[in-house]
Design a protein around this motif. Structure first.
Motif, short mmCIF file in Angstrom:
data_model
loop_
_atom_site.label_atom_id
_atom_site.label_comp_id
_atom_site.label_asym_id
_atom_site.label_seq_id
_atom_site.Cartn_x
_atom_site.Cartn_y
_atom_site.Cartn_z
N ARG A 1 0.87 -1.18 0.00
CA ARG A 1 0.00 0.00 0.00
C ARG A 1 0.90 1.22 0.00
N ALA A 2 0.38 2.33 -0.45
CA ALA A 2 1.19 3.55 -0.49
C ALA A 2 0.39 4.74 0.03
N LEU A 3 1.06 5.56 0.79
CA LEU A 3 0.54 6.86 1.20
C LEU A 3 1.53 7.84 0.60
N SER A 4 1.05 8.66 -0.29
CA SER A 4 1.96 9.53 -1.02
C SER A 4 2.49 10.68 -0.18
N GLU A 5 1.63 11.41 0.48
CA GLU A 5 2.08 12.55 1.27
C GLU A 5 1.16 12.73 2.47
N LEU A 6 1.75 13.25 3.53
CA LEU A 6 1.00 13.59 4.72
C LEU A 6 1.38 15.02 5.08
N ILE A 7 0.43 15.91 4.99
CA ILE A 7 0.68 17.32 5.26
C ILE A 7 -0.24 17.77 6.38
N ARG B 1 -1.92 20.82 8.31
CA ARG B 1 -2.28 22.23 8.07
C ARG B 1 -2.16 23.08 9.33
N THR B 2 -2.03 24.36 9.10
CA THR B 2 -2.02 25.34 10.18
C THR B 2 -3.36 25.24 10.92
N PRO B 3 -3.37 25.25 12.19
CA PRO B 3 -2.36 25.58 13.20
C PRO B 3 -1.70 24.37 13.84
N TRP B 4 -1.74 23.18 13.21
CA TRP B 4 -1.30 21.96 13.86
C TRP B 4 0.16 21.55 13.65
N PRO B 5 0.94 22.16 12.77
CA PRO B 5 2.35 21.74 12.69
C PRO B 5 3.06 21.88 14.04
N LYS B 6 3.98 20.96 14.26
CA LYS B 6 4.81 20.94 15.48
C LYS B 6 4.00 20.74 16.75
N THR B 7 2.86 20.04 16.61
CA THR B 7 2.03 19.72 17.78
C THR B 7 1.98 18.21 18.04
N GLY B 8 2.62 17.42 17.18
CA GLY B 8 2.57 15.97 17.31
C GLY B 8 1.48 15.32 16.48
N VAL B 9 0.69 16.12 15.77
CA VAL B 9 -0.42 15.59 14.98
C VAL B 9 0.10 14.69 13.85
N ALA B 10 1.17 15.08 13.19
CA ALA B 10 1.70 14.27 12.08
C ALA B 10 2.10 12.88 12.57
N ARG B 11 2.78 12.83 13.68
CA ARG B 11 3.20 11.54 14.23
C ARG B 11 1.98 10.71 14.64
N GLN B 12 0.99 11.35 15.25
CA GLN B 12 -0.23 10.64 15.64
C GLN B 12 -0.96 10.08 14.42
N LEU B 13 -1.05 10.86 13.34
CA LEU B 13 -1.70 10.40 12.11
C LEU B 13 -0.94 9.22 11.51
#
Length: 108
Positions: free
Chosen positions: A26-32, A34-46
């Motif tokens: 399976r592939a996930l192309s990109e995970l971005i 959005r403001t205001p969530w960068p540097k809050t740990g949301v990317a790692r949680q997703l």
């Protein structure tokens, strides 16, 4: 038996073990994030939520080598314990990516 070549990397062909060749990919192309969530740990949680129920033993990630801070971030999350090599898509002006590997826990 030598496993088939699944992809050609800038550093040469990649030979993967049979258990990786025979699994569904399976592939996930990109995970971005959005403001205001960068540097809050949301990317790692997703990322963790997306991978938590996967049955594959490993996940791969491509990181643009022009972004060393992003590369370091993924390393801090456990990616890159095995380096697959470098990959450049066959598109004009495409960047060089570093292919990183992450072992996944076995999902129930």
């Amino acid at each position: 038996m030598v496993p088939p070549v699944l992809m050609s990397m800038a550093s040469g062909p990649i030979h993967l073990p049979p258990e990786m060749v025979n699994n569904c990919w399976r592939a996930l192309s990109e995970l971005i994030v959005r403001t205001p969530w960068p540097k809050t740990g949301v990317a790692r949680q997703l990322r963790s939520a997306l991978l938590a129920t996967r049955r594959e033993e490993r996940a791969t990630l491509l990181v643009d080598q022009g972004h060393p801070m992003v590369h370091a971030l993924y390393r801090s999350w456990g990616w890159g314990w095995t380096t697959l090599g470098d990959l450049r898509p066959r598109l004009p002006g495409a960047p060089l990516f570093h292919a990183m590997l992450l072992g996944l826990p076995v999902a129930p």
